[in-house]
Design a protein around this motif. Sequence first.
Motif, mmCIF file in Angstrom:
data_model
loop_
_atom_site.group_PDB
_atom_site.id
_atom_site.type_symbol
_atom_site.label_atom_id
_atom_site.label_comp_id
_atom_site.label_asym_id
_atom_site.label_seq_id
_atom_site.Cartn_x
_atom_site.Cartn_y
_atom_site.Cartn_z
ATOM 1 N N ARG A 44 4.659 27.557 69.914
ATOM 2 C CA ARG A 44 3.988 26.434 70.598
ATOM 3 C C ARG A 44 2.490 26.711 70.753
ATOM 4 O O ARG A 44 1.649 25.865 70.444
ATOM 5 N N GLY A 47 0.566 26.411 67.404
ATOM 6 C CA GLY A 47 0.704 25.190 66.617
ATOM 7 C C GLY A 47 1.690 25.271 65.477
ATOM 8 O O GLY A 47 1.588 24.510 64.521
ATOM 9 N N ARG A 49 4.899 24.338 63.874
ATOM 10 C CA ARG A 49 5.845 23.240 64.065
ATOM 11 C C ARG A 49 7.256 23.729 63.751
ATOM 12 O O ARG A 49 7.703 23.691 62.611
#
Length: 192
Positions: A44, A47, A49
């Motif tokens: 998280r 970044g 995903r």
Amino acid sequence: MPTRQLFATGFYEGALGDDALIGELDDACRDLAVEDKAGRAWSRAHGYRGYTSYASLNDLPARDPRFADLVRRLDRHVAGFAKDCGFELGKRLRLDSLWVNVLKPGGTHSGHLHPHSAVSGTVYIAVPPGSGALKLEDPRLPMLMAAPARPDTFVYAEPSAGSVFLWESWLRHEVMPNAAKAERVSISFNYR
């Protein structure tokens, strides 16, 4: 005098060859994505995903016999690749790190290399259609300056479940966006 090709770049495409182990690893990877709070937090914060154990767990083969079984198989693939590359080794290459990647739809991983390693690679566990290729970059690209374009500046290697890809760790690569409707699961690793 004919033209010689110099300094070829090796890329290994093999198969794990064990569907039962692939299924067991799929379960193991998805379990980690749920249980590894530190890995989820790192993903998280950076970044990513989806989920990766890259910065949270460094003992997967000791933690879970399914990963230990994978490493035994990878050792053989890496030894063959090192021989094909003509490496002059005093001893065999050893696993340095191994991590899980569960890439959600839309996820990608920008261009990078793997410092402090000799051989890097990925074994693909779940590869839904459209989940993205591995993009490999011609290592001469930063030095081509005014050279004309070449059709093979970038090579896209399309994995399937059970694919084992190996390359020398200095080779720049990236993970193309996951355009599938499901997660792509892979396990990446470094040998030195």
